[in-house]
Design a protein around this motif. Structure first.
Motif, short mmCIF file in Angstrom:
data_model
loop_
_atom_site.label_atom_id
_atom_site.label_comp_id
_atom_site.label_asym_id
_atom_site.label_seq_id
_atom_site.Cartn_x
_atom_site.Cartn_y
_atom_site.Cartn_z
N VAL A 118 0.84 -1.20 0.00
CA VAL A 118 0.00 0.00 0.00
C VAL A 118 0.88 1.25 0.00
N VAL A 119 1.92 1.23 0.83
CA VAL A 119 2.85 2.36 0.88
C VAL A 119 3.46 2.60 -0.50
N LYS A 120 3.78 1.52 -1.21
CA LYS A 120 4.37 1.63 -2.55
C LYS A 120 3.38 2.29 -3.51
N LEU A 121 2.10 1.95 -3.38
CA LEU A 121 1.08 2.54 -4.25
C LEU A 121 0.91 4.03 -3.99
N LEU A 122 1.23 4.45 -2.77
CA LEU A 122 1.05 5.85 -2.38
C LEU A 122 2.29 6.70 -2.68
N GLU A 123 3.44 6.07 -2.84
CA GLU A 123 4.70 6.79 -3.00
C GLU A 123 4.72 7.82 -4.13
N PRO A 124 4.16 7.49 -5.32
CA PRO A 124 4.22 8.47 -6.42
C PRO A 124 3.50 9.78 -6.11
N LEU A 125 2.66 9.80 -5.09
CA LEU A 125 1.87 10.99 -4.76
C LEU A 125 2.38 11.71 -3.51
N THR A 126 3.57 11.35 -3.05
CA THR A 126 4.10 11.94 -1.82
C THR A 126 4.25 13.45 -1.92
N ASP A 127 4.57 13.94 -3.13
CA ASP A 127 4.73 15.38 -3.30
C ASP A 127 3.39 16.11 -3.44
N ARG A 128 2.30 15.34 -3.45
CA ARG A 128 0.94 15.92 -3.52
C ARG A 128 0.10 15.31 -2.40
N PRO A 129 0.22 15.84 -1.20
CA PRO A 129 -0.43 15.23 -0.03
C PRO A 129 -1.93 15.01 -0.17
N SER A 130 -2.64 15.97 -0.76
CA SER A 130 -4.10 15.82 -0.90
C SER A 130 -4.44 14.66 -1.81
N LEU A 136 -5.41 7.03 -0.60
CA LEU A 136 -5.46 6.20 0.60
C LEU A 136 -6.90 5.96 1.02
N ARG A 137 -7.71 6.99 0.94
CA ARG A 137 -9.12 6.86 1.31
C ARG A 137 -9.84 5.85 0.42
N MET A 138 -9.59 5.92 -0.90
CA MET A 138 -10.23 4.98 -1.82
C MET A 138 -9.73 3.55 -1.58
N THR A 157 -4.51 -0.99 5.22
CA THR A 157 -4.41 0.48 5.19
C THR A 157 -4.67 1.11 6.55
N ASN A 158 -5.21 0.32 7.49
CA ASN A 158 -5.63 0.89 8.78
C ASN A 158 -4.48 1.51 9.57
N SER A 159 -3.27 1.01 9.38
CA SER A 159 -2.13 1.52 10.15
C SER A 159 -1.39 2.65 9.43
N ILE A 160 -1.91 3.07 8.29
CA ILE A 160 -1.25 4.12 7.51
C ILE A 160 -1.98 5.44 7.73
N ARG A 161 -1.23 6.45 8.11
CA ARG A 161 -1.83 7.74 8.42
C ARG A 161 -1.87 8.66 7.20
N LYS A 162 -2.79 9.58 7.23
CA LYS A 162 -2.85 10.61 6.19
C LYS A 162 -1.68 11.58 6.35
N MET A 163 -1.30 12.20 5.27
CA MET A 163 -0.27 13.24 5.33
C MET A 163 -0.91 14.58 5.70
N ARG A 164 -0.15 15.40 6.40
CA ARG A 164 -0.63 16.75 6.65
C ARG A 164 -0.53 17.55 5.36
N THR A 165 -1.59 18.23 5.03
CA THR A 165 -1.61 18.95 3.75
C THR A 165 -1.36 20.45 3.91
#
Length: 362
Positions: A118-130, A136-138, A157-165
Protein backbone atom coordinates in the motif's frame (compact mmCIF):
# COMPACT_ATOMS: atom_id res chain seq x y z
CA UNK A 1 -42.61 4.69 -25.13
CA UNK A 2 -43.01 1.78 -27.62
CA UNK A 3 -41.49 -1.66 -27.24
CA UNK A 4 -39.33 -0.93 -30.30
CA UNK A 5 -38.00 2.26 -28.71
CA UNK A 6 -37.19 0.37 -25.53
CA UNK A 7 -35.15 -2.18 -27.47
CA UNK A 8 -33.36 0.59 -29.33
CA UNK A 9 -32.03 2.07 -26.08
CA UNK A 10 -31.83 -0.78 -23.53
CA UNK A 11 -31.39 0.30 -19.91
CA UNK A 12 -33.10 3.67 -20.44
CA UNK A 13 -36.14 4.61 -18.38
CA UNK A 14 -38.21 7.80 -18.45
CA UNK A 15 -39.35 9.82 -15.45
CA UNK A 16 -40.88 13.21 -14.67
CA UNK A 17 -38.83 15.69 -12.67
CA UNK A 18 -40.40 18.03 -10.13
CA UNK A 19 -41.25 20.48 -12.94
CA UNK A 20 -43.19 17.72 -14.76
CA UNK A 21 -40.54 17.65 -17.46
CA UNK A 22 -39.79 14.26 -18.98
CA UNK A 23 -36.22 13.10 -18.45
CA UNK A 24 -34.30 9.90 -19.14
CA UNK A 25 -31.85 7.84 -17.13
CA UNK A 26 -29.71 4.77 -17.89
CA UNK A 27 -29.51 2.18 -15.10
CA UNK A 28 -27.71 -1.15 -15.07
CA UNK A 29 -26.02 -3.15 -12.31
CA UNK A 30 -25.64 -0.20 -9.95
CA UNK A 31 -24.46 2.15 -12.71
CA UNK A 32 -26.68 5.19 -13.22
CA UNK A 33 -26.38 8.19 -15.55
CA UNK A 34 -28.62 10.91 -16.96
CA UNK A 35 -29.27 10.91 -20.74
CA UNK A 36 -29.73 14.47 -22.02
CA UNK A 37 -31.60 15.58 -25.13
CA UNK A 38 -34.94 14.80 -26.78
CA UNK A 39 -35.62 11.06 -26.89
CA UNK A 40 -34.20 9.60 -30.11
CA UNK A 41 -32.54 12.85 -31.20
CA UNK A 42 -28.95 13.10 -32.42
CA UNK A 43 -27.92 14.61 -29.08
CA UNK A 44 -29.71 11.85 -27.17
CA UNK A 45 -28.03 9.11 -29.23
CA UNK A 46 -24.57 10.65 -28.74
CA UNK A 47 -25.11 10.92 -24.98
CA UNK A 48 -26.46 7.36 -24.82
CA UNK A 49 -23.39 6.00 -26.61
CA UNK A 50 -21.10 7.93 -24.24
CA UNK A 51 -22.92 6.49 -21.22
CA UNK A 52 -22.67 2.96 -22.63
CA UNK A 53 -18.92 3.41 -23.06
CA UNK A 54 -18.68 4.63 -19.46
CA UNK A 55 -20.71 1.69 -18.22
CA UNK A 56 -18.52 -0.81 -20.04
CA UNK A 57 -15.31 0.72 -18.72
CA UNK A 58 -16.52 0.96 -15.12
CA UNK A 59 -18.73 -2.11 -14.80
CA UNK A 60 -17.04 -4.84 -16.78
CA UNK A 61 -18.50 -8.27 -16.06
CA UNK A 62 -17.08 -10.17 -13.10
CA UNK A 63 -16.41 -13.20 -15.30
CA UNK A 64 -14.13 -11.05 -17.48
CA UNK A 65 -11.86 -10.29 -14.54
CA UNK A 66 -9.49 -12.51 -12.66
CA UNK A 67 -11.05 -13.37 -9.33
CA UNK A 68 -9.24 -11.92 -6.34
CA UNK A 69 -7.68 -9.00 -8.21
CA UNK A 70 -8.15 -5.29 -7.53
CA UNK A 71 -9.99 -5.20 -10.84
CA UNK A 72 -12.56 -7.73 -9.62
CA UNK A 73 -12.79 -6.00 -6.24
CA UNK A 74 -13.66 -2.71 -7.93
CA UNK A 75 -16.42 -4.41 -9.94
CA UNK A 76 -17.81 -5.90 -6.73
CA UNK A 77 -17.63 -2.55 -4.93
CA UNK A 78 -19.52 -0.78 -7.74
CA UNK A 79 -22.37 -3.24 -7.15
CA UNK A 80 -22.35 -2.89 -3.35
CA UNK A 81 -25.17 -1.16 -1.43
CA UNK A 82 -22.62 1.32 -0.04
CA UNK A 83 -21.69 2.55 -3.52
CA UNK A 84 -25.14 2.29 -5.11
CA UNK A 85 -26.63 4.47 -2.35
CA UNK A 86 -24.22 7.35 -3.08
CA UNK A 87 -25.36 10.44 -4.96
CA UNK A 88 -24.37 10.66 -8.63
CA UNK A 89 -21.90 13.48 -7.94
CA UNK A 90 -20.19 11.48 -5.16
CA UNK A 91 -20.04 8.39 -7.38
CA UNK A 92 -18.31 10.40 -10.07
CA UNK A 93 -15.77 11.74 -7.56
CA UNK A 94 -15.00 8.27 -6.23
CA UNK A 95 -14.80 6.73 -9.71
CA UNK A 96 -12.14 9.15 -10.88
CA UNK A 97 -9.57 7.89 -8.36
CA UNK A 98 -10.80 4.28 -8.30
CA UNK A 99 -10.45 4.01 -12.08
CA UNK A 100 -6.91 5.39 -11.91
CA UNK A 101 -6.08 2.70 -9.38
CA UNK A 102 -7.74 0.02 -11.47
CA UNK A 103 -5.96 1.06 -14.68
CA UNK A 104 -2.54 1.05 -13.00
CA UNK A 105 -2.86 -1.84 -10.54
CA UNK A 106 -6.00 -3.81 -11.46
CA UNK A 107 -4.00 -7.01 -12.06
CA UNK A 108 -2.67 -7.19 -8.48
CA UNK A 109 -4.10 -9.78 -6.08
CA UNK A 110 -6.01 -8.36 -3.13
CA UNK A 111 -5.12 -11.22 -0.77
CA UNK A 112 -1.39 -10.63 -1.28
CA UNK A 113 -1.50 -6.93 -0.44
CA UNK A 114 0.46 -5.97 2.66
CA UNK A 115 1.20 -2.66 4.32
CA UNK A 116 4.41 -2.17 2.34
CA UNK A 117 2.51 -2.70 -0.92
CA UNK A 118 0.00 0.00 0.00
CA UNK A 119 2.85 2.36 0.88
CA UNK A 120 4.37 1.63 -2.55
CA UNK A 121 1.08 2.54 -4.25
CA UNK A 122 1.05 5.85 -2.38
CA UNK A 123 4.70 6.79 -3.00
CA UNK A 124 4.22 8.47 -6.42
CA UNK A 125 1.87 10.99 -4.76
CA UNK A 126 4.10 11.94 -1.82
CA UNK A 127 4.73 15.38 -3.30
CA UNK A 128 0.94 15.92 -3.52
CA UNK A 129 -0.43 15.23 -0.03
CA UNK A 130 -4.10 15.82 -0.90
CA UNK A 131 -3.94 13.43 -3.85
CA UNK A 132 -2.12 10.86 -1.71
CA UNK A 133 -4.74 11.12 1.03
CA UNK A 134 -7.52 10.71 -1.50
CA UNK A 135 -5.91 7.56 -2.92
CA UNK A 136 -5.46 6.20 0.60
CA UNK A 137 -9.12 6.86 1.31
CA UNK A 138 -10.23 4.98 -1.82
CA UNK A 139 -7.90 2.07 -1.06
CA UNK A 140 -9.25 1.92 2.48
CA UNK A 141 -12.84 1.76 1.23
CA UNK A 142 -12.04 -0.93 -1.32
CA UNK A 143 -10.14 -3.06 1.17
CA UNK A 144 -12.89 -2.64 3.76
CA UNK A 145 -15.21 -4.03 1.09
CA UNK A 146 -12.83 -6.97 0.57
CA UNK A 147 -13.16 -7.76 4.29
CA UNK A 148 -16.97 -7.54 4.09
CA UNK A 149 -17.17 -10.01 1.19
CA UNK A 150 -14.71 -12.41 2.82
CA UNK A 151 -11.70 -11.93 0.57
CA UNK A 152 -9.53 -10.70 3.45
CA UNK A 153 -9.62 -10.83 7.25
CA UNK A 154 -7.85 -7.49 7.74
CA UNK A 155 -7.30 -4.12 6.08
CA UNK A 156 -3.61 -3.24 5.60
CA UNK A 157 -4.41 0.48 5.19
CA UNK A 158 -5.63 0.89 8.78
CA UNK A 159 -2.13 1.52 10.15
CA UNK A 160 -1.25 4.12 7.51
CA UNK A 161 -1.83 7.74 8.42
CA UNK A 162 -2.85 10.61 6.19
CA UNK A 163 -0.27 13.24 5.33
CA UNK A 164 -0.63 16.75 6.65
CA UNK A 165 -1.61 18.95 3.75
CA UNK A 166 -1.58 22.43 5.28
CA UNK A 167 -4.67 23.08 3.18
CA UNK A 168 -7.71 24.83 4.61
CA UNK A 169 -9.91 23.64 1.74
CA UNK A 170 -11.95 26.10 -0.26
CA UNK A 171 -11.27 29.73 0.55
CA UNK A 172 -13.89 31.30 2.83
CA UNK A 173 -15.15 34.62 1.48
CA UNK A 174 -14.25 37.58 3.67
CA UNK A 175 -16.59 40.49 4.33
CA UNK A 176 -14.35 42.68 2.16
CA UNK A 177 -14.61 40.22 -0.74
CA UNK A 178 -18.38 40.04 -0.40
CA UNK A 179 -18.57 43.84 -0.46
CA UNK A 180 -16.37 43.93 -3.59
CA UNK A 181 -18.56 41.38 -5.36
CA UNK A 182 -21.78 43.21 -4.52
CA UNK A 183 -20.25 46.53 -5.58
CA UNK A 184 -19.43 45.08 -9.00
CA UNK A 185 -22.60 43.02 -9.62
CA UNK A 186 -25.77 45.04 -9.24
CA UNK A 187 -28.93 43.78 -7.55
CA UNK A 188 -31.12 42.13 -10.17
CA UNK A 189 -28.21 40.46 -11.95
CA UNK A 190 -27.99 36.66 -11.94
CA UNK A 191 -24.55 36.94 -10.35
CA UNK A 192 -25.92 38.98 -7.43
CA UNK A 193 -28.91 36.62 -7.03
CA UNK A 194 -26.71 33.49 -7.02
CA UNK A 195 -24.21 34.76 -4.45
CA UNK A 196 -26.93 36.17 -2.18
CA UNK A 197 -28.83 32.88 -2.29
CA UNK A 198 -25.78 30.80 -1.37
CA UNK A 199 -24.59 33.25 1.28
CA UNK A 200 -27.92 33.34 3.13
CA UNK A 201 -28.91 29.68 2.73
CA UNK A 202 -25.52 27.86 2.92
CA UNK A 203 -26.66 25.98 -0.20
CA UNK A 204 -24.22 24.01 -2.31
CA UNK A 205 -24.27 24.46 -6.10
CA UNK A 206 -26.25 21.26 -6.65
CA UNK A 207 -28.98 22.48 -4.29
CA UNK A 208 -29.14 26.18 -5.13
CA UNK A 209 -29.86 25.53 -8.83
CA UNK A 210 -33.01 23.62 -7.77
CA UNK A 211 -34.42 26.32 -5.49
CA UNK A 212 -37.51 28.17 -6.62
CA UNK A 213 -40.77 29.66 -5.34
CA UNK A 214 -41.94 26.14 -4.52
CA UNK A 215 -39.36 26.17 -1.70
CA UNK A 216 -40.64 29.45 -0.19
CA UNK A 217 -43.45 29.63 2.35
CA UNK A 218 -44.28 31.89 5.30
CA UNK A 219 -41.01 33.78 5.09
CA UNK A 220 -38.90 30.61 5.08
CA UNK A 221 -36.98 28.47 2.60
CA UNK A 222 -37.37 24.70 2.88
CA UNK A 223 -35.50 22.09 0.85
CA UNK A 224 -33.81 18.70 1.11
CA UNK A 225 -30.15 18.34 0.19
CA UNK A 226 -29.69 16.34 -2.99
CA UNK A 227 -26.55 14.73 -1.60
CA UNK A 228 -28.46 13.02 1.22
CA UNK A 229 -32.11 13.03 0.14
CA UNK A 230 -32.14 9.34 -0.77
CA UNK A 231 -31.27 8.16 2.71
CA UNK A 232 -32.11 11.10 4.97
CA UNK A 233 -35.42 12.76 5.80
CA UNK A 234 -33.70 15.92 7.07
CA UNK A 235 -35.29 19.10 5.71
CA UNK A 236 -33.34 22.35 5.83
CA UNK A 237 -35.87 24.88 7.12
CA UNK A 238 -34.45 28.40 7.54
CA UNK A 239 -35.84 31.95 7.77
CA UNK A 240 -35.28 34.29 4.83
CA UNK A 241 -32.81 37.07 5.64
CA UNK A 242 -33.99 40.61 4.68
CA UNK A 243 -31.09 40.97 2.20
CA UNK A 244 -32.12 37.75 0.48
CA UNK A 245 -35.79 38.78 0.50
CA UNK A 246 -34.85 42.02 -1.29
CA UNK A 247 -33.24 39.98 -4.07
CA UNK A 248 -36.13 37.51 -4.32
CA UNK A 249 -38.67 40.33 -4.57
CA UNK A 250 -37.23 41.27 -7.97
CA UNK A 251 -37.62 37.77 -9.44
CA UNK A 252 -40.65 36.79 -11.48
CA UNK A 253 -43.18 34.56 -9.73
CA UNK A 254 -43.42 32.50 -12.95
CA UNK A 255 -39.79 31.34 -12.76
CA UNK A 256 -39.37 27.61 -12.22
CA UNK A 257 -36.07 28.16 -10.43
CA UNK A 258 -34.43 31.30 -9.09
CA UNK A 259 -31.29 30.82 -11.20
CA UNK A 260 -32.83 29.65 -14.46
CA UNK A 261 -31.02 30.44 -17.71
CA UNK A 262 -31.97 33.20 -20.13
CA UNK A 263 -33.88 30.54 -22.07
CA UNK A 264 -35.98 29.70 -19.04
CA UNK A 265 -34.31 26.34 -18.36
CA UNK A 266 -32.96 25.06 -15.07
CA UNK A 267 -29.28 25.84 -14.65
CA UNK A 268 -26.91 22.90 -14.10
CA UNK A 269 -24.52 22.79 -11.11
CA UNK A 270 -21.51 22.72 -13.45
CA UNK A 271 -22.95 25.58 -15.48
CA UNK A 272 -23.32 27.62 -12.30
CA UNK A 273 -19.76 26.74 -11.28
CA UNK A 274 -18.41 28.00 -14.61
CA UNK A 275 -20.49 31.17 -14.37
CA UNK A 276 -19.34 31.77 -10.78
CA UNK A 277 -15.72 31.52 -11.88
CA UNK A 278 -16.31 34.21 -14.49
CA UNK A 279 -18.34 36.46 -12.14
CA UNK A 280 -15.64 36.28 -9.45
CA UNK A 281 -12.86 36.95 -11.96
CA UNK A 282 -14.77 39.95 -13.29
CA UNK A 283 -15.00 41.32 -9.73
CA UNK A 284 -11.26 40.76 -9.16
CA UNK A 285 -11.77 37.82 -6.77
CA UNK A 286 -9.75 34.87 -8.18
CA UNK A 287 -9.67 32.97 -4.87
CA UNK A 288 -13.45 32.97 -4.35
CA UNK A 289 -15.71 30.03 -5.27
CA UNK A 290 -19.31 28.99 -4.73
CA UNK A 291 -18.33 26.53 -1.99
CA UNK A 292 -16.57 29.32 -0.14
CA UNK A 293 -19.97 30.99 0.30
CA UNK A 294 -21.27 27.96 2.18
CA UNK A 295 -18.31 28.31 4.52
CA UNK A 296 -18.88 32.06 4.78
CA UNK A 297 -22.47 31.49 5.92
CA UNK A 298 -21.34 29.02 8.60
CA UNK A 299 -18.58 31.42 9.67
CA UNK A 300 -21.03 34.29 10.06
CA UNK A 301 -23.31 32.13 12.20
CA UNK A 302 -20.36 31.02 14.35
CA UNK A 303 -19.18 34.59 14.83
CA UNK A 304 -22.70 35.53 15.91
CA UNK A 305 -22.48 32.89 18.66
CA UNK A 306 -24.62 30.18 17.03
CA UNK A 307 -24.09 26.68 18.45
CA UNK A 308 -22.90 23.79 16.30
CA UNK A 309 -26.43 22.37 16.23
CA UNK A 310 -27.82 25.71 15.13
CA UNK A 311 -25.25 25.93 12.32
CA UNK A 312 -26.06 22.34 11.29
CA UNK A 313 -29.72 23.36 10.92
CA UNK A 314 -28.58 25.81 8.21
CA UNK A 315 -25.97 23.69 6.44
CA UNK A 316 -27.92 20.42 6.61
CA UNK A 317 -24.99 18.44 8.00
CA UNK A 318 -25.85 15.29 9.94
CA UNK A 319 -22.83 15.52 12.25
CA UNK A 320 -20.93 18.45 13.79
CA UNK A 321 -17.58 17.30 12.35
CA UNK A 322 -17.89 19.26 9.09
CA UNK A 323 -19.35 22.26 10.91
CA UNK A 324 -16.26 22.33 13.12
CA UNK A 325 -14.12 22.48 9.97
CA UNK A 326 -16.27 25.17 8.36
CA UNK A 327 -16.61 27.42 11.38
CA UNK A 328 -13.75 26.30 13.62
CA UNK A 329 -11.59 29.35 12.98
CA UNK A 330 -14.46 31.72 13.77
CA UNK A 331 -15.38 29.70 16.84
CA UNK A 332 -11.82 29.88 18.18
CA UNK A 333 -11.72 33.63 17.66
CA UNK A 334 -15.06 34.06 19.41
CA UNK A 335 -13.96 31.93 22.35
CA UNK A 336 -10.69 33.85 22.57
CA UNK A 337 -12.65 37.12 22.78
CA UNK A 338 -14.93 35.68 25.43
CA UNK A 339 -11.94 34.41 27.40
CA UNK A 340 -10.24 37.79 27.14
CA UNK A 341 -13.39 39.54 28.41
CA UNK A 342 -13.44 37.21 31.44
CA UNK A 343 -9.74 37.85 32.06
CA UNK A 344 -10.24 41.62 32.00
CA UNK A 345 -13.29 41.35 34.25
CA UNK A 346 -11.30 39.31 36.75
CA UNK A 347 -8.37 41.75 36.65
CA UNK A 348 -10.69 44.72 37.18
CA UNK A 349 -12.42 42.93 40.05
CA UNK A 350 -9.11 42.17 41.75
CA UNK A 351 -7.96 45.79 41.56
CA UNK A 352 -11.25 47.06 42.99
CA UNK A 353 -11.04 44.59 45.86
CA UNK A 354 -7.52 45.64 47.00
CA UNK A 355 -8.41 48.99 48.70
CA UNK A 356 -11.30 47.36 50.52
CA UNK A 357 -9.00 44.68 51.82
CA UNK A 358 -6.48 47.25 53.11
CA UNK A 359 -9.21 49.38 54.69
CA UNK A 360 -10.68 46.46 56.58
CA UNK A 361 -7.30 45.73 58.25
CA UNK A 362 -7.08 49.10 59.95
Amino acid sequence: MSQKAKREFPGVTAYLDRHKKRRFRFRKRGFSAEIHGEYGSKEFRANYEAVIRGHKSQNICIQDTQRGTINALVVSYYQSPEYVSLSDSTKATYRREIERLRNEHGHRLVTQMKRQHVVKLLEPLTDRPSARNNRLRMLRMLLNHSVEIGWRSDNPTNSIRKMRTGSQGFHTWTERELAAFFAYHEIGSTARTAVTLMLYTACSRVDVVRLGWQNVSDGRIRYRRKKTERFSEVVVDIPIHPDLQAVLNILSSSQLTFLETAGGRSRSPNGLGNAMRQWCNDAGLPDCTSHGLRKACATRLAEAGASEREIMAWTGHASPQMVQIYAGKARRGLMADQGFAKLRKNETGSKNAEPNKKGSSK
